[in-house]
Write a protein that holds these residues in place. Structure first.
Motif, mmCIF file in Angstrom:
data_model
loop_
_atom_site.group_PDB
_atom_site.id
_atom_site.type_symbol
_atom_site.label_atom_id
_atom_site.label_comp_id
_atom_site.label_asym_id
_atom_site.label_seq_id
_atom_site.Cartn_x
_atom_site.Cartn_y
_atom_site.Cartn_z
ATOM 1 N N LYS A 2 25.455 92.514 76.348
ATOM 2 C CA LYS A 2 24.979 91.788 77.540
ATOM 3 C C LYS A 2 25.676 92.248 78.818
ATOM 4 N N CYS A 6 28.753 91.051 71.828
ATOM 5 C CA CYS A 6 28.487 90.383 73.104
ATOM 6 C C CYS A 6 28.528 91.362 74.278
ATOM 7 N N VAL A 45 20.957 91.165 71.525
ATOM 8 C CA VAL A 45 21.577 89.969 70.959
ATOM 9 C C VAL A 45 20.591 88.809 70.958
ATOM 10 N N ASP A 46 20.777 87.947 69.970
ATOM 11 C CA ASP A 46 19.975 86.729 69.820
ATOM 12 C C ASP A 46 18.480 87.056 69.845
ATOM 13 N N PRO A 56 29.412 90.963 65.367
ATOM 14 C CA PRO A 56 29.022 89.653 65.891
ATOM 15 C C PRO A 56 29.938 88.494 65.511
ATOM 16 N N ASP A 93 32.699 85.484 65.182
ATOM 17 C CA ASP A 93 33.183 84.518 66.175
ATOM 18 C C ASP A 93 34.475 85.001 66.827
ATOM 19 N N LEU A 119 24.528 85.841 67.931
ATOM 20 C CA LEU A 119 25.877 85.421 68.278
ATOM 21 C C LEU A 119 26.172 83.992 67.834
ATOM 22 N N GLN A 120 25.143 83.232 67.532
ATOM 23 C CA GLN A 120 25.328 81.859 67.039
ATOM 24 C C GLN A 120 24.417 81.650 65.843
ATOM 25 N N ARG A 133 35.708 88.533 73.703
ATOM 26 C CA ARG A 133 34.794 89.219 74.621
ATOM 27 C C ARG A 133 34.678 90.711 74.297
ATOM 28 N N GLN A 161 33.694 87.576 69.400
ATOM 29 C CA GLN A 161 33.093 86.989 70.597
ATOM 30 C C GLN A 161 34.137 86.278 71.450
ATOM 31 N N CYS A 171 30.416 97.901 69.902
ATOM 32 C CA CYS A 171 29.556 96.989 70.677
ATOM 33 C C CYS A 171 28.539 96.350 69.742
#
Length: 334
Positions: free
Chosen positions: A117, A114, A145-146, A102, A104, A178-179, A110, A107, A99
């Motif tokens: 969340k 991510c 996250v973020d 990070p 791409d 995540l971005q 799923r 993500q 978990c």
């Protein structure tokens, strides 16, 4: 659940992180030589691959690796349950749910960071895995996250997952972005907040809490163990593997061995793999950092890097590399 072994329980104090493209079975056998008591982790394997793919290639490991954990990626409870059961049947001592990754690709599927969340989904996954496998199911996560900076939200995630049957959490003490950040940047840029892991252990003393992230010295590891049950090393254990040996001796006792002696202890494994047709380069790429910061270390790396890919390369090349570190009186002390 099958009672855990005393070796597995003791291994909680020191672990080597699952690292994609690095912690394959050759790497883990080397780390086992260095750290007889540490808990080792596979690279993350997606649950679908375990269920549908080449299990011998994905899950095969050497018996000396025990205690060893299989890290799974995924977010479908029933698929994860199948994969957890398969992993337990293959002999893994623990099944760990990722978990925290990070990337791409993760993500898009799923899973990984991510999932921070979606605590209810993670709880469903853990409950299904725990029901299917007779070994401990654990979770490796981030703080959030973020730009989430809410300890209560982090603790609520832990509480939700713990209620589903997870008693051990490996906490990478950073957020995951995540971005905007690469996986490498996600290991370095978000600030470390070890105090969240420490607080979690104080407030939930019945849980086992291992802290991960930025631990790169014996002193740092020992300081973390004043507050948590265990420490997990990642890149430091890979780039400076002798640190792993020093930590194992400091935490569990034993005699500090020289670098050359440790590497020569790997010889039977290397020669057995060569006899099976495995190329030397696939094994020795994991030992390149053994003489990190030591006289002859650069020559050691160069000899192995340039020679291991050649046809017929064998143990003689390793001895040649070791000789480069033993040429002077200073280098010989290990």
């Amino acid at each position: 659940m099958t009672p855990v072994s005393s070796a597995y329980q003791a291994s909680l104090r020191l672990a080597v992180a699952p690292m994609m493209d690095w912690t394959d079975t050759h790497c883990r056998v080397f780390h086992r030589v260095l750290a007889p008591h540490a808990r080792l982790y596979t690279e993350m394997v997606h649950a679908n691959a375990v269920v549908l793919g080449d299990r011998a290639r994905l899950l095969g490991f050497d018996p000396v690796e025990h205690p060893v954990a299989l890290q799974l990626g995924g977010s479908e409870p029933q698929v994860l349950a199948q994969a957890a059961r398969i992993g337990a049947d293959w002999g893994y001592d623990e099944i760990n749910l990722n978990c925290g990754c990070p990337s791409d690709r993760v993500q898009a599927g799923r899973f990984g960071a991510c999932l921070m969340k979606e605590p209810a989904l993670v709880a469903d996954c853990v409950a299904a895995m725990a029901a299917a496998a007779d070994v401990p199911v654990t979770v490796k996560c981030r703080l959030g996250v973020d730009d989430e900076h809410d300890y209560d939200r982090f603790r609520a995630f832990i509480d939700t997952v713990a209620a589903a049957g997870c008693r051990t959490f490996v906490v990478h003490a950073r957020n995951a972005w995540l971005q905007g950040l690469s996986p490498k940047e996600n290991r370095e840029v978000p600030p470390l907040r070890y105090e969240w892991a420490w607080r979690l252990k104080r407030e939930r003393p019945d849980l086992q809490v291992t802290v991960n992230g930025g631990i790169a010295s014996l002193e740092q590891a020992q300081a973390q163990l004043q507050h948590t049950d265990g420490v997990m090393l990642g890149r430091a254990a890979y780039h400076d593997p002798y640190l792993l040996h020093r930590l194992d001796v400091a935490l569990y006792g034993g005699t500090l061995r020289g670098r050359g002696e440790l590497l020569r202890a790997l010889r039977p494994y290397v020669e057995a793999q060569l006899a099976r047709g495995v190329a030397l380069k696939h094994i020795v790429r994991h030992v390149l950092g053994l003489f990190h910061g030591r006289p002859g270390g650069r020559a050691f790396r160069q000899i192995l890097s340039e020679g291991a890919h050649r046809a017929g390369a064998g143990w003689a090349l390793v001895e040649q590399a070791l000789q480069a570190t033993e040429a002077g009186p200073v280098a010989a002390s290990g």
